[in-house]
Design an enzyme around this catalytic site. Sequence first.
Site, mmCIF file in Angstrom:
data_model
loop_
_atom_site.group_PDB
_atom_site.id
_atom_site.type_symbol
_atom_site.label_atom_id
_atom_site.label_comp_id
_atom_site.label_asym_id
_atom_site.label_seq_id
_atom_site.Cartn_x
_atom_site.Cartn_y
_atom_site.Cartn_z
ATOM 1 N N LYS A 13 5.440 -43.292 -12.379
ATOM 2 C CA LYS A 13 6.055 -43.530 -11.059
ATOM 3 C C LYS A 13 5.621 -42.464 -10.045
ATOM 4 C CE LYS A 13 10.322 -43.398 -12.683
ATOM 5 N NZ LYS A 13 10.021 -43.132 -14.107
ATOM 6 N N ARG A 88 18.933 -46.661 -10.510
ATOM 7 C CA ARG A 88 18.741 -46.514 -11.944
ATOM 8 C C ARG A 88 19.886 -47.116 -12.741
ATOM 9 N NH1 ARG A 88 15.163 -41.933 -12.373
ATOM 10 N NH2 ARG A 88 14.979 -41.139 -14.452
ATOM 11 N N ARG A 127 2.532 -33.573 -20.210
ATOM 12 C CA ARG A 127 2.591 -33.465 -18.747
ATOM 13 C C ARG A 127 2.784 -32.015 -18.304
ATOM 14 N NH1 ARG A 127 6.853 -36.844 -15.311
ATOM 15 N NH2 ARG A 127 8.329 -35.877 -16.754
ATOM 16 N N ARG A 160 8.084 -29.462 -17.612
ATOM 17 C CA ARG A 160 9.463 -29.750 -17.213
ATOM 18 C C ARG A 160 10.403 -29.553 -18.387
ATOM 19 N NH1 ARG A 160 9.810 -35.347 -13.888
ATOM 20 N NH2 ARG A 160 11.529 -35.726 -15.310
ATOM 21 N N ARG A 171 16.089 -39.651 -23.072
ATOM 22 C CA ARG A 171 15.833 -40.266 -21.757
ATOM 23 C C ARG A 171 15.378 -41.716 -21.926
ATOM 24 N NH1 ARG A 171 11.612 -36.230 -19.655
ATOM 25 N NH2 ARG A 171 11.339 -37.669 -17.915
HETATM 26 P P1 AP5 Z 1 4.482 -39.383 -14.064
HETATM 27 O O1 AP5 Z 1 3.800 -40.009 -12.899
HETATM 28 O O2 AP5 Z 1 4.980 -37.995 -13.923
HETATM 29 O O3 AP5 Z 1 5.630 -40.358 -14.633
HETATM 30 P P2 AP5 Z 1 7.073 -40.708 -14.044
HETATM 31 O O4 AP5 Z 1 7.267 -42.173 -14.237
HETATM 32 O O5 AP5 Z 1 7.236 -40.166 -12.673
HETATM 33 O O6 AP5 Z 1 7.958 -39.936 -15.116
HETATM 34 P P3 AP5 Z 1 9.270 -39.047 -14.900
HETATM 35 O O7 AP5 Z 1 9.446 -38.275 -16.174
HETATM 36 O O8 AP5 Z 1 9.198 -38.272 -13.638
HETATM 37 O O9 AP5 Z 1 10.349 -40.154 -14.808
HETATM 38 P P4 AP5 Z 1 11.869 -40.006 -15.008
HETATM 39 O O10 AP5 Z 1 12.340 -41.305 -14.524
HETATM 40 O O11 AP5 Z 1 12.258 -39.663 -16.391
HETATM 41 O O12 AP5 Z 1 12.217 -38.681 -14.204
HETATM 42 P P5 AP5 Z 1 12.968 -38.441 -12.832
HETATM 43 O O13 AP5 Z 1 12.368 -37.239 -12.230
HETATM 44 O O14 AP5 Z 1 13.043 -39.672 -12.029
HETATM 45 O O15 AP5 Z 1 3.458 -39.451 -15.316
HETATM 46 C C1 AP5 Z 1 3.798 -38.913 -16.590
HETATM 47 C C2 AP5 Z 1 2.546 -38.325 -17.274
HETATM 48 O O16 AP5 Z 1 1.641 -39.386 -17.595
HETATM 49 C C3 AP5 Z 1 1.754 -37.358 -16.397
HETATM 50 O O17 AP5 Z 1 1.238 -36.319 -17.189
HETATM 51 C C4 AP5 Z 1 0.615 -38.233 -15.817
HETATM 52 O O18 AP5 Z 1 -0.532 -37.467 -15.515
HETATM 53 C C5 AP5 Z 1 0.385 -39.214 -16.933
HETATM 54 N N1 AP5 Z 1 -0.035 -40.544 -16.463
HETATM 55 C C6 AP5 Z 1 0.478 -41.240 -15.398
HETATM 56 N N2 AP5 Z 1 -0.116 -42.450 -15.288
HETATM 57 C C7 AP5 Z 1 -1.013 -42.527 -16.312
HETATM 58 C C8 AP5 Z 1 -1.933 -43.559 -16.742
HETATM 59 N N3 AP5 Z 1 -2.045 -44.724 -16.082
HETATM 60 N N4 AP5 Z 1 -2.684 -43.306 -17.839
HETATM 61 C C9 AP5 Z 1 -2.582 -42.119 -18.508
HETATM 62 N N5 AP5 Z 1 -1.731 -41.111 -18.153
HETATM 63 C C10 AP5 Z 1 -0.949 -41.319 -17.067
HETATM 64 O O19 AP5 Z 1 14.445 -38.117 -13.326
HETATM 65 C C11 AP5 Z 1 14.736 -36.952 -14.039
HETATM 66 C C12 AP5 Z 1 16.232 -36.857 -14.316
HETATM 67 O O20 AP5 Z 1 16.947 -36.800 -13.068
HETATM 68 C C13 AP5 Z 1 16.837 -38.070 -15.041
HETATM 69 O O21 AP5 Z 1 16.720 -37.948 -16.429
HETATM 70 C C14 AP5 Z 1 18.295 -37.999 -14.565
HETATM 71 O O22 AP5 Z 1 19.003 -37.002 -15.261
HETATM 72 C C15 AP5 Z 1 18.162 -37.545 -13.125
HETATM 73 N N6 AP5 Z 1 18.075 -38.669 -12.165
HETATM 74 C C16 AP5 Z 1 17.027 -38.937 -11.331
HETATM 75 N N7 AP5 Z 1 17.277 -40.039 -10.583
HETATM 76 C C17 AP5 Z 1 18.502 -40.485 -10.957
HETATM 77 C C18 AP5 Z 1 19.303 -41.592 -10.565
HETATM 78 N N8 AP5 Z 1 18.882 -42.477 -9.626
HETATM 79 N N9 AP5 Z 1 20.505 -41.756 -11.175
HETATM 80 C C19 AP5 Z 1 20.954 -40.878 -12.106
HETATM 81 N N10 AP5 Z 1 20.240 -39.808 -12.522
HETATM 82 C C20 AP5 Z 1 19.017 -39.605 -11.962
HETATM 83 MG MG MG Z 2 8.484 -38.654 -11.783
#
Ligand code: AP5
Ligand code: MG
Length: 218
Positions: A13, A88, A127, A160, A171
């Site tokens: 994402k 979410r 990552r 992270r 997660r």
């Molecule tokens: P990356 O692009 O970083 O993936 P991502 O989908 O952004 O993963 P996140 O871990 O950021 O998602 P998340 O939903 O768990 O975290 P968030 O910050 O939203 O890519 C991942 C890796 O893969 C990288 O190394 C990249 O280089 C590689 N990659 C990407 N595309 C690729 C491809 N096509 N091929 C190969 N490699 C690839 O949330 C974190 C925490 O915040 C949650 O757990 C929760 O506690 C809280 N939170 C956030 N939003 C909410 C909400 N709305 N409600 C409640 N709690 C929330």
């Molecule tokens: Mg992210």
Amino acid sequence: MRLILLGPPGAGKGTQAARISAEFMIPSISTGDMFREAIKKQTLLGKQVEQYISRGELVPDELVLGIVAERLAQPDTANGFLLDGFPRTVPQAEAFDRYLAEKGQSLNAVIELAVDPEILVTRLSGRRVCQNCGAVYHIVTKKEKQTGVCDLCQGQLIQREDDYEATVRNRLAVYTRQTLPLIRYYQEAGLLFRVDGTQPISVVYQEIMTGIRERVGQ
Ligand code: AP5
Ligand code: MG
Ligand code: ZN
């Protein structure tokens, strides 16, 4: 243009959000990034959310809705926005629908990035993120030019806290339980399209752009 990026942890994402937001000149809004920023600064919000995030649990809806409303009130969202990681839960999506209806706005599309859980664990454990600008790297598939240093801003690359394997597995379970129902929610609204997120980053991006253009008729 108003878009939502939906998908499990590690689906790509953040990686895709950076490109899409540059293409359409709209801000990419990541609730996860906002929370991590608040934790770094140790604000009241940061202290409230820290425990949830380090355990891989979701932050309570009220706290999430508060920061999203505040962020969407900023003037840079006038031409739209891309949401990464919000909504979410079904209650968050319902509250967001009410918000849009009050503003007389609607969504253009919801993009689902689909990736199998085993691939996600590998992606997240490899990552690295820039401590300064948040740029995303991977030790195998997207290496930085100079080890440990961000290509874009020279900031330090770190792992992270929620990317250790046990937390990642939690997660993923939380995603299945609490976020997966949103796929049907947006399917029924006729907004969702799915992209195979296991393809190379540039191919995923091309398919997202094609999907969006089909929907907005550009
Ligand atoms: P990356 O692009 O970083 O993936 P991502 O989908 O952004 O993963 P996140 O871990 O950021 O998602 P998340 O939903 O768990 O975290 P968030 O910050 O939203 O890519 C991942 C890796 O893969 C990288 O190394 C990249 O280089 C590689 N990659 C990407 N595309 C690729 C491809 N096509 N091929 C190969 N490699 C690839 O949330 C974190 C925490 O915040 C949650 O757990 C929760 O506690 C809280 N939170 C956030 N939003 C909410 C909400 N709305 N409600 C409640 N709690 C929330
Ligand atoms: Mg992210
Ligand atoms: Zn950086």
